[in-house]
Design a protein around this motif. Sequence first.
Motif: not given
Length: 796
Positions: A385, A387, A413, A415, A417, A446
Amino acid sequence: MKLQHFLLLCFLALTASKAYTQEYSVKGKIIDSLGTPIEGAHVHTSQRFTLSQADGSYHLSNVLAGAHHLRVSYMGYRTIDTLIKLSKDRTLNFQLQPDTSTLGEVLIQSSSIEQTTISREVVNQEYLQKEFTGSLAKSLEKLPGLNAMEIGAGTSKPIIRGLGLNRVAVAENGIKQEGQQWGADHGLELDGLAIENLEILKGVGAIEYGSDAIGGVIKVNNTKPPSANGLSGHVTTLGKSVNNTIGSSLNLNYKGDRFFYKLKLTGMEYGDYSLPTDTISYLNFKMPIHEEQLKNTAGKELDMYAQVGYRGEKVESLVSVSNVYQKSGFFPGAHGIPSIDRVRSDGDERDIDYPYQRVNHFKVINNNKIYFDNDYLEVLLGYQKNKRQEWSLFHTHYANQQPPAVDPNLELNFELDTYDAQAKYTKKFSKSHITTLGVQAKWQENSIGGFNFLLPQYTSNNFAAFATHEFKYSNKLLYSLGMRYDKNSISIGEHYDPTLYDYLIGAGQSVEEASAYAERSPDVDKDFGSFNVMAGVRYEFNPQWTLNANAGTNFRIPTAIELGANGIHHGSFRHEQGDVNLDPEKGWVADAKLSYAKKSFSWAVNPYAYYFSNYIYLKPSGNFSVLPHSGQLFKYTQSEALLSGIEMEVEKTFFSKLRTLAIAEYLYNKQITSDSSKNYPLPFTPANNLFLEAGYTLFKENKTFQGVEVYANARLAMEQDEIAQGEKITPGYELFGAGLSGSVHIQNIEARFNLQVTNLFNTKYFNHTSFYRRLEIPEMGRNIQLNLTIPFGNRS
């Protein structure tokens, strides 16, 4: 009588069974060619498995009577595979011979478990601790063909043979590190002080590691159990003068008979770094550098790594959990609109003010290995993960843009996975033939946020299958063959920007044009497929001379940012726009390495060539972007390209005390177009360079000071005038450094140290691959650095 007969028959059957299944033990010692015990060597039959201890001893118990293949292997030495017959307990001692393809006792440690055709280098933990500079890629620059794209003082990305970004795969314990696909300013999220062993594959890494491995693979191996039973570990501290870095790392290990445990913690903090200049130029705008410190380049890092492992007779299993947290500032003069007011000193060189980035990378990896008679199965599972956030005081590029209700200063931002699953089966048919079959699956998602837009949300998945075969024709000649097929899908979400639409309408654009620009990302579903092959040969002319040669195809799947980016990338100082019609990069690679090693002298030359039918790069369009405050528009595009070069390394030790080293690197590359006048070089190409180092060993027979060496080095870089569109010519430079390294032993306490000075004369110079090159920001000034490592616990 019948009962007695039955009991007698049972007794005879049990006796016969016991005789038939008689068990014996095999023990002995494993040493190297000099008679030194080897610890951690793999010793196994089809039934049992063990590792040699610190004194070289091993013990296999409860081995059935009969014939067995016994295999002994250790990294950097030739594997012994022999047939033994057991009718009683046996004592068998083995002497392993080094793999002559390994080079350089100082820089390059043992190269492989077995002979291989691949060109590669390996460094161990002691080297990484000694050379660590604050970022992993920068710490590897002394190795042939390795360069670093620096992103400030604490972050960098590796470049192998002029190929970087998403063309170099970085894998930890077999799982490829994710996160680089977000852009050039996103560094490696790895704890460099927690790495136990690092291997660099050059040229043909794509067969096993797939997309992103065109230039090569950096393999981080943290799977080795502690060397001795009980508690052990070490503490490493780091200090740097150029940005007042203070850092420390604790490595704690415990090993039992079957289980072992590791815990690693690293903390680091640094201030604004020093420059040998008081003025820079950004977009032809002169900016002062107060007190010769680049404002808001301070940062901090906190990393955690935990591992539990099991090593049985036929099964190995390992679970690793890590978390890397980084926070570092962006130079405010390069983020957004240039302003002298923003670069004035605030009196605190260690604070992290707006704008800054925050990164957190959490990872879980499970490695499993099951041994059979002449084969074994590896299963790898991984979850990551990532970030990443960029924070900046809310600023509007459009008069009608309002700050978000939540986290109004969060600009970007991301993120990501990632789920990985791999299985690899290796079968040894004979001493001459080894086949490996593998399958891999990966799924990613994403998500995005923030008041700015650069990259759309997306999901992707990949399935791959590969096979390799090695044919050892003789002790001198080895052939290898590999093939791989990849099937990849990516789905990019639509993103419409009504604020941009209103701005463009107000600026006088037509409805059609405003609508087209406001669609920052269309809804896209793409499928890619690729089949690739590789062949290699290794020939040992004699114990001194060895030739490794490889050739094959390569490929790389376009990343989401290359397909779907469309926005101002403040980190890269431009408006970047992707192209959903990009095809996967495809090409050919050829590589040859001729090496010589005898006693105190080693020499190697490694020419290579890459041809790409459709190399992906970011090209200046020549047009200004319609987005306000964004400057020129850069578009991802494709072109034929040729990249070639040669690496040379010579190392010689005189009188057992004076070590000399020379490493040279020459690169040449061009885009290939229908108009030869537009055949520009590829971007971010390192300058041709030469690295020289000489070290003299002190206190040769001293019990207190051991391995103490005083050394001096120099790096000479030529002017880089072979530049891509949008790049600047970078002048050549000469850098000098010096240092003192070794270990101190006082009673039962040992301390390993490395005191070094880089950029000794505080030279103002520019690195062509530096992230800040476009801003005319020179590299860091003089730096005095001390690395100190203190081992403790049971190491014998």
